[in-house]
Design a protein around this motif. Structure first.
Motif, mmCIF file in Angstrom:
data_model
loop_
_atom_site.group_PDB
_atom_site.id
_atom_site.type_symbol
_atom_site.label_atom_id
_atom_site.label_comp_id
_atom_site.label_asym_id
_atom_site.label_seq_id
_atom_site.Cartn_x
_atom_site.Cartn_y
_atom_site.Cartn_z
ATOM 1 N N SER A 28 35.982 -42.329 -14.743
ATOM 2 C CA SER A 28 35.276 -41.571 -15.780
ATOM 3 C C SER A 28 35.509 -42.247 -17.121
ATOM 4 C CB SER A 28 35.792 -40.130 -15.823
ATOM 5 O OG SER A 28 35.562 -39.473 -14.601
ATOM 6 N N LYS A 29 34.465 -42.395 -17.899
ATOM 7 C CA LYS A 29 34.581 -43.199 -19.115
ATOM 8 C C LYS A 29 34.836 -42.368 -20.363
ATOM 9 C CE LYS A 29 32.211 -47.411 -17.738
ATOM 10 N NZ LYS A 29 31.229 -48.437 -18.129
ATOM 11 N N ILE A 30 35.678 -42.922 -21.230
ATOM 12 C CA ILE A 30 35.904 -42.408 -22.569
ATOM 13 C C ILE A 30 35.622 -43.545 -23.541
ATOM 14 C CG2 ILE A 30 37.613 -41.590 -24.223
ATOM 15 C CD1 ILE A 30 38.976 -40.065 -22.094
ATOM 16 N N LEU A 31 34.639 -43.364 -24.404
ATOM 17 C CA LEU A 31 34.264 -44.381 -25.380
ATOM 18 C C LEU A 31 34.012 -45.737 -24.712
ATOM 19 C CD1 LEU A 31 36.733 -43.478 -28.275
ATOM 20 C CD2 LEU A 31 34.386 -42.715 -27.951
ATOM 21 N N GLY A 32 33.407 -45.689 -23.522
ATOM 22 C CA GLY A 32 32.973 -46.901 -22.857
ATOM 23 C C GLY A 32 33.957 -47.515 -21.890
ATOM 24 N N ASP A 33 35.228 -47.106 -21.923
ATOM 25 C CA ASP A 33 36.235 -47.666 -21.022
ATOM 26 C C ASP A 33 36.649 -46.627 -19.983
ATOM 27 O OD1 ASP A 33 36.248 -50.092 -22.227
ATOM 28 O OD2 ASP A 33 38.339 -50.073 -22.849
ATOM 29 N N PRO A 34 36.913 -47.055 -18.748
ATOM 30 C CA PRO A 34 37.351 -46.099 -17.728
ATOM 31 C C PRO A 34 38.706 -45.503 -18.067
ATOM 32 C CG PRO A 34 37.519 -48.347 -16.915
ATOM 33 C CD PRO A 34 36.796 -48.416 -18.222
ATOM 34 N N LEU A 35 38.916 -44.286 -17.629
ATOM 35 C CA LEU A 35 40.131 -43.535 -17.934
ATOM 36 C C LEU A 35 41.392 -44.334 -17.624
ATOM 37 C CD1 LEU A 35 40.954 -40.709 -18.903
ATOM 38 C CD2 LEU A 35 40.798 -39.922 -16.536
ATOM 39 N N VAL A 36 41.416 -44.998 -16.471
ATOM 40 C CA VAL A 36 42.626 -45.698 -16.034
ATOM 41 C C VAL A 36 42.939 -46.909 -16.904
ATOM 42 C CG1 VAL A 36 41.497 -47.254 -14.398
ATOM 43 C CG2 VAL A 36 43.825 -46.457 -13.949
ATOM 44 N N ARG A 37 41.975 -47.383 -17.676
ATOM 45 C CA ARG A 37 42.204 -48.551 -18.529
ATOM 46 C C ARG A 37 43.149 -48.223 -19.694
ATOM 47 N NH1 ARG A 37 39.879 -54.149 -18.776
ATOM 48 N NH2 ARG A 37 41.029 -54.946 -20.554
ATOM 49 N N TYR A 38 43.134 -46.974 -20.139
ATOM 50 C CA TYR A 38 43.901 -46.611 -21.333
ATOM 51 C C TYR A 38 45.416 -46.748 -21.147
ATOM 52 C CZ TYR A 38 39.649 -45.230 -23.683
ATOM 53 O OH TYR A 38 38.415 -45.257 -24.285
ATOM 54 N N PRO A 39 46.006 -46.207 -20.081
ATOM 55 C CA PRO A 39 47.447 -46.436 -19.912
ATOM 56 C C PRO A 39 47.790 -47.903 -19.720
ATOM 57 C CG PRO A 39 46.521 -45.281 -18.005
ATOM 58 C CD PRO A 39 45.493 -45.264 -19.079
ATOM 59 N N PHE A 40 46.897 -48.670 -19.084
ATOM 60 C CA PHE A 40 47.150 -50.102 -18.950
ATOM 61 C C PHE A 40 47.214 -50.769 -20.320
ATOM 62 C CE2 PHE A 40 45.381 -54.384 -19.007
ATOM 63 C CZ PHE A 40 46.309 -55.050 -18.211
ATOM 64 N N GLU A 41 46.266 -50.442 -21.203
ATOM 65 C CA GLU A 41 46.271 -51.031 -22.543
ATOM 66 C C GLU A 41 47.515 -50.609 -23.323
ATOM 67 O OE1 GLU A 41 44.353 -53.285 -23.677
ATOM 68 O OE2 GLU A 41 42.785 -53.308 -22.143
ATOM 69 N N ALA A 42 47.968 -49.365 -23.126
ATOM 70 C CA ALA A 42 49.187 -48.911 -23.801
ATOM 71 C C ALA A 42 50.399 -49.716 -23.340
ATOM 72 C CB ALA A 42 49.407 -47.424 -23.542
ATOM 73 N N LEU A 43 50.502 -49.952 -22.036
ATOM 74 C CA LEU A 43 51.606 -50.771 -21.506
ATOM 75 C C LEU A 43 51.530 -52.192 -22.062
ATOM 76 C CD1 LEU A 43 51.458 -49.552 -17.796
ATOM 77 C CD2 LEU A 43 53.386 -49.183 -19.358
ATOM 78 N N SER A 44 50.323 -52.730 -22.142
ATOM 79 C CA SER A 44 50.150 -54.099 -22.641
ATOM 80 C C SER A 44 50.478 -54.212 -24.126
ATOM 81 C CB SER A 44 48.708 -54.565 -22.413
ATOM 82 O OG SER A 44 48.381 -54.527 -21.033
ATOM 83 N N ALA A 45 50.359 -53.102 -24.856
ATOM 84 C CA ALA A 45 50.602 -53.110 -26.308
ATOM 85 C C ALA A 45 52.067 -52.878 -26.667
ATOM 86 C CB ALA A 45 49.737 -52.044 -26.986
ATOM 87 N N MET A 46 52.937 -52.689 -25.669
ATOM 88 C CA MET A 46 54.366 -52.514 -25.964
ATOM 89 C C MET A 46 54.931 -53.787 -26.590
ATOM 90 S SD MET A 46 55.619 -50.485 -22.522
ATOM 91 C CE MET A 46 57.333 -50.308 -23.085
ATOM 92 N N SER A 47 55.995 -53.624 -27.382
ATOM 93 C CA SER A 47 56.585 -54.793 -28.044
ATOM 94 C C SER A 47 57.067 -55.812 -27.026
ATOM 95 C CB SER A 47 57.738 -54.349 -28.948
ATOM 96 O OG SER A 47 58.704 -53.622 -28.211
ATOM 97 N N SER A 48 57.565 -55.352 -25.883
ATOM 98 C CA SER A 48 57.910 -56.226 -24.759
ATOM 99 C C SER A 48 57.226 -55.651 -23.518
ATOM 100 C CB SER A 48 59.422 -56.293 -24.552
ATOM 101 O OG SER A 48 60.054 -56.885 -25.669
ATOM 102 N N PRO A 49 56.003 -56.073 -23.234
ATOM 103 C CA PRO A 49 55.252 -55.483 -22.117
ATOM 104 C C PRO A 49 55.968 -55.694 -20.783
ATOM 105 C CG PRO A 49 53.808 -56.781 -23.533
ATOM 106 C CD PRO A 49 55.212 -57.083 -23.956
ATOM 107 N N PRO A 50 55.732 -54.815 -19.821
ATOM 108 C CA PRO A 50 56.335 -54.975 -18.489
ATOM 109 C C PRO A 50 55.997 -56.332 -17.882
ATOM 110 C CG PRO A 50 55.276 -52.839 -18.704
ATOM 111 C CD PRO A 50 54.880 -53.617 -19.905
#
Length: 477
Positions: A28-50
Motif C-alpha cells: 500500500s502506497k504512502i506518497l508514492g512509496d510502498p509502506l514497507v519501504r519506509y522502515p527500510f529507509e529509516a534503517l538506512s538513514a541511521m548514523s551507522s546503518p545495519p
C-alpha cells in the motif's frame, strides 16, 4: 562498543486483512512509496546503518518493493511475530554471520526515522540491559498490549485479552521496536510457547523469559506518532497526512516555496534545491531530484524525474522516468514518458508527448506533437502536428533528426529513418526515406487553383438543398 555488530529485520509478513484490499498491505502506497519501504529507509538513514537488513514476508510477493541488497526470508509458518524473527535466526545468513545484535522493526511503521532508531539504539546500549523494547504512551490505548513495569524495568508485555481491569488503565504500549543480543535470541526463542487462546507464539513473551532468568529488559519511551502502525485504510490516510506535513516542513526549512502545502504531495526520497517553487496540486514521487530555482506548475505530477537548475514545468504536466536539463521549459499539458531526455533550454510545449525521446540543446516542440523513439538534434524545430510513426505493428523503430532541422507542421516520419543537419521538411509531408543534410524534403501533391470553382460548388450545394426541401416528405428549416 568495538565488538558491537548490528543487523536488522523488517517484519512484513502480516496478512493485512483489515485493509480490505486485494493489494498486500506492505505494498500500500504512502506518497508514492510502498509502506514497507519506509522502515527500510529509516534503517538506512541511521548514523551507522545495519550491516545487513532482512525482510520477512508471508504469502505475498513483495520483494520488488525493496533494493536487492535486502535479504528476503519467507515465513512459511504464519506463527506471529515470533515466527518471523525465528525465520531470521534460522536463516543461513544469520547463522553464518557475526552480528552481535538484531534490531527488529515492523514493516507497517512509515513514520520511523534514522534519528529515532539512533536514539533508541544509543539508550538501549547505554543502559546495559539484555534486551530493549520501544514503548509509547497513548491517551486511548484501546486493544494494544500493555507494558508492565517494576523497579527493575519492563517485567512483561501483556496481550489485551490477558489484561485485568486495572491493567487496562495502563497507557504505555509496545511500539514494536526491539533490540536483541544474539545470545538472548539463541537462548529464549525456542522456549516460547503458543498463547493459550490465540494459538500464536508472541515475540513479547521473550520479555518474561529474560526476566525470569534474571536478566533486565529496558523500555525506551518513544513518540506515539513516530511509531504509528498501519492496519486500516483510515490509519494509512492518517499516517500519510502526518508524513506529508513532516516532509513539506523539511523542504520549506531548506528554502523551497510551497504555494499551498496542504495540496502538495512530496515523497520521502525527493530532493529539492533552494529557490524552487511548487504550485498547488503538485505531486512528486519516487526518485525525484529538482535542482535550484525549479518552478513546478499547478497540478503537475512527476515520478522519478531529475531536473537541472532554472527549469520551468508549467501547469498540468505528467513526467516520469526522465531527465530535464538546465533552463528547459515544459508544458503546459505536456506528457513526458520514461527514458526521455530534454536538453538545456529546450522547449516541450502544450499537448506534446515524448516517449523514449531526446531533445538536444535549444530544440523546440511547442505544439501538438508525438515524438516516440526519437533523437532530435540541438536547435531543431518541430512543427505542430508532427508525429514519429515508430511502431509498425510488430516492433518499434527510431527516428533521428540532426542539428538545426526545421520540420513543418503536420509532418509524419515513418521510422526507421534519419534526417541530416540543417534539413528542411515541408509542412504536410510524409517522410519515408532518409533526408540528406541541408536538403528540402516534401512529399505532398501539387496544389491546383481552379478559378470560379468555389462559386459553382456553392451553387450545387444550394440547389441540392432546395430540391430536398420541396420533395415529398421533405422538411423545411
Amino acid at each position: 562498543m568495538s565488538d558491537f555488530r548490528l543487523e536488522a529485520a523488517i517484519l512484513a509478513a502480516g496478512f493485512g486483512t483489515r485493509m480490505f484490499s486485494p493489494i498486500p498491505k506492505m505494498l500500500s502506497k504512502i506518497l508514492g512509496d510502498p509502506l514497507v519501504r519506509y522502515p527500510f529507509e529509516a534503517l538506512s538513514a541511521m548514523s551507522s546503518p545495519p550491516g545487513k537488513t532482512y525482510a520477512v514476508a508471508g504469502r505475498d510477493s513483495i520483494a520488488h518493493a525493496l533494493p536487492e541488497s535486502v535479504v528476503w526470508i519467507q515465513q512459511k509458518q504464519m506463527d506471529g511475530t515470533l515466527g518471523a524473527v525465528e525465520a531470521v535466526v534460522l536463516s543461513p545468513d544469520w547463522i553464518s554471520g557475526d552480528a552481535t545484535h538484531l534490531l527488529v522493526v515492523n514493516g507497517d511503521a512509515p513514520l520511523l526515522s534514522g534519528d529515532l532508531l539512533d536514539d533508541f539504539l544509543g539508550k538501549s546500549m547505554a543502559s546495559g540491559v539484555d534486551m530493549a523494547i520501544g514503548t509509547s504512551t497513548l491517551d486511548e490505548p484501546g486493544r494494544y498490549g500493555r507494558v508492565i513495569r517494576d523497579r527493575s524495568g519492563v517485567s512483561m508485555i501483556k496481550e489485551y485479552v490477558d489484561l485485568s481491569l486495572e491493567e487496562k488503565a495502563i497507557q504505555e504500549i509496545n511500539a514494536g521496536i526491539y533490540l536483541f543480543s544474539r545470545e538472548v535470541l539463541k537462548t529464549f526463542l525456542p522456549k516460547v510457547l503458543p498463547h493459550p487462546e490465540k494459538k500464536e507464539r508472541f515475540l513479547t513473551t521473550v520479555v518474561e523469559l529474560v526476566r525470569e532468568a534474571g536478566g533486565e529488559v529496558g523500555g525506551i519511551v518513544l513518540s506515539p506518532d513516530v511509531v504509528l502502525g498501519v492496519n486500516t485504510q483510515e490509519e494509512l490516510s492518517y499516517a500519510s497526512g502526518l508524513l506529508k506535513n513532516r516532509i513539506n516542513k523539511k523542504h520549506m526549512a531548506s528554502g523551497v516555496t510551497f504555494w499551498d502545502p496542504a495540496s502538495t504531495y512530496v515523497g520521502p526520497r525527493v530532493r529539492i534545491g533552494p529557490g524552487t517553487i511548487l504550485f498547488p496540486g503538485v505531486i512528486l514521487e519516487g526518485d525525484v531530484v529538482l535542482s535550484e530555482r525549479t518552478h513546478v506548475g499547478a497540478g503537475s505530477h512527476l515520478t522519478d524525474v531529475h531536473s537541472g537548475p532554472d527549469v520551468t514545468i508549467r501547469d498540468y504536466c505528467v513526467i516520469s522516468g526522465s531527465r530535464i536539463e538546465a533552463a528547459a521549459i515544459i508544458g503546459p499539458f505536456a506528457h513526458i514518458r520514461p527514458d526521455s531526455h530534454v536538453g538545456p533550454t529546450a522547449h516541450v510545449g502544450n499537448f506534446v508527448e515524448l516517449k523514449k525521446t531526446s531533445l538536444g540543446e535549444g530544440a523546440k516542440a511547442n505544439h501538438l506533437a508525438y515524438l516516440g523513439d526519437a533523437e532530435i538534434g540541438a536547435g531543431s524545430n518541430i512543427g505542430a502536428g508532427t508525429i514519429t510513426c515508430n511502431y509498425d505493428g510488430v516492433g518499434k523503430h527510431k527516428t533521428v533528426l540532426g542539428k538545426n532541422v526545421f520540420v513543418g507542421s503536420d509532418t509524419q516520419f515513418v521510422a526507421p529513418l534519419k534526417v541530416g543537419d540543417g534539413a528542411v521538411i515541408a509542412a504536410g509531408s510524409t517522410i519515408t526515406e532518409d533526408v540528406p543534410p541541408d536538403s528540402l524534403a516534401l512529399s505532398r501533391t501539387s496544389q491546383e487553383n481552379r478559378d470560379g470553382a468555389a462559386i459553382r460548388y456553392r451553387e450545387r450545394l444550394l440547389a441540392a438543398k432546395r430540391e430536398h426541401q420541396v420533395a415529398p416528405g421533405g422538411q423545411g428549416g
